[in-house]
Design a protein around this motif. Structure first.
Motif, PDB file in Angstrom:
ATOM      1  N   THR A 123       0.813  -1.213   0.000  1.00  0.00           N
ATOM      2  CA  THR A 123       0.000   0.000   0.000  1.00  0.00           C
ATOM      3  C   THR A 123       0.852   1.272   0.000  1.00  0.00           C
ATOM      4  N   ALA A 126       0.448   5.081  -2.204  1.00  0.00           N
ATOM      5  CA  ALA A 126       0.068   6.454  -1.835  1.00  0.00           C
ATOM      6  C   ALA A 126       1.299   7.326  -1.618  1.00  0.00           C
ATOM      7  N   ARG A 156      -3.104   6.637   4.370  1.00  0.00           N
ATOM      8  CA  ARG A 156      -3.649   5.739   3.343  1.00  0.00           C
ATOM      9  C   ARG A 156      -2.743   4.519   3.126  1.00  0.00           C
ATOM     10  N   ARG A 173      -9.858   2.688   2.518  1.00  0.00           N
ATOM     11  CA  ARG A 173      -9.791   4.149   2.593  1.00  0.00           C
ATOM     12  C   ARG A 173      -9.707   4.768   1.205  1.00  0.00           C
ATOM     13  N   MET A 176      -6.474   5.049  -1.236  1.00  0.00           N
ATOM     14  CA  MET A 176      -5.546   3.945  -0.990  1.00  0.00           C
ATOM     15  C   MET A 176      -5.291   3.224  -2.305  1.00  0.00           C
TER      16      MET A 176
END
Length: 332
Positions: A123, A126, A156, A173, A176
């Motif tokens: 992730t 972001a 995020r 979110r 994200m």
């Protein structure tokens, strides 16, 4: 070609006498006697494929099968394609009935995330977008984006929040996103190895952006792989011998957002900072996927934590070149 291969200079590899090495998409395979060679681009990296076989038609079928699998995986994992499953997930924030390969790779991401205490985290997309957008602006502050923007991006980030199973994937979110650039090339390399082995190839060097040896060289000697000197990537700094193993190297020299190199592509999901502990991290593992993911994560961890992770795995070898120039080798 010499058996000494530089991973940075030659992502495409020539495998002598009975195997494959991987290079660019878009060129038809060509056969010369019992050698079929393909050159193109795969998984965002230059790649070459050379298959030696006693049966030319069988070699051509292996090439086509390997390329078909790579194209299939690009349609799932690529962030350069708006129509890929991953791009669709990032755009929508969810994906119904996701491809099995994406769910499988996310499961592997979860294992690496847990093993490394969250250092491996897909992730971080972001954060990538934050730094890309900041440094693409004219007159960008060389100190990086403002703290408020960094904290907003970090909010995020967090793979533990991502829900996925065979029926759906959900990013909880808004804003994200996932990047699989730290593991997908290794996964693709392993899939090509599976195809070649099923086709009877017993000696080859496969490179789809990450490198994995099938057996020894046709002569019976190990494959000898040259790793780039991080201070002079055009030169070979260290050599490794491989038999039925994969190797991956990560370093801040691979991509920098700005000329000084303070901000690179190895982003810490916990702080948002770029990796700076090591000039390079090289991981040797039985699978290219594990080597790929762990070379990324270990770039963010101190040697003690890396040693503990390798001990938990019960296999592998890690070569660290620290920022001060010290060489550390950890292995089981």
């Amino acid at each position: 070609m010499s058996p000494l291969l530089s991973r940075r200079r030659f992502i495409g590899v020539t495998a002598a006498a009975a195997g494959l090495g991987l290079v660019p998409f878009g060129h038809a395979p060509r056969a010369e006697a019992h050698l079929v060679t393909w050159q193109g681009q795969a998984m965002g990296a230059v790649a070459t494929l050379q298959v030696h076989h006693h049966d030319r038609a069988a070699a051509e079928r292996l090439v086509e099968r390997a390329l078909a699998e790579v194209r299939r995986l690009e349609a799932v994992f690529s962030l350069h394609r708006d129509d890929s499953a991953l791009s669709t997930l990032n755009r929508q924030g969810f994906l119904i009935a996701p491809p099995a390969a994406l769910v499988e790779l996310l499961s592997e991401c979860r294992r690496c995330w847990e093993l490394t205490g969250g250092a491996f985290d897909p992730t971080v997309q972001a954060l990538w977008i934050l730094y890309r957008d900041h440094f693409s602006q004219p007159g960008a502050d060389p100190q990086g984006p403002p703290e408020t923007a960094l904290q907003a991006a970090l909010a995020r980030v967090g793979f533990g929040q991502v829900a996925f199973d065979a029926d759906r994937i959900v990013l909880p979110r808004r804003g994200m996103g996932l990047t699989l650039n730290g593991i997908a090339q290794g996964y693709a390399t392993d899939r090509v190895v599976d195809i070649l082995r099923a086709g009877g190839i017993a000696s080859s060097l496969v490179d789809m952006g990450e490198l994995r040896a099938i057996g020894p060289r046709p002569s019976g000697e190990p494959w000898r792989v040259g790793l780039a000197d991080p201070d002079h990537p055009e030169r070979i700094g260290e050599t490794l011998d491989l038999v039925d193993q994969a190797v991956a190297t990560s370093g801040g020299y691979g991509f920098r957002f700005e000329p000084e190199g303070r901000f690179n592509h190895l982003l810490d999901p916990r702080t948002g900072a770029s990796a700076g502990l090591y000039r390079s991290v090289t991981v040797v593992m039985p699978s290219a996927m594990a080597a790929d993911a762990l070379s990324t994560a270990f770039s963010l961890l101190p040697p003690g934590d890396i040693g503990q992770a390798v001990q938990r795995l019960g296999e592998g070898q890690v070569h660290l070149l620290t920022a001060s120039g010290e060489t550390i080798m950890l292995q089981v």
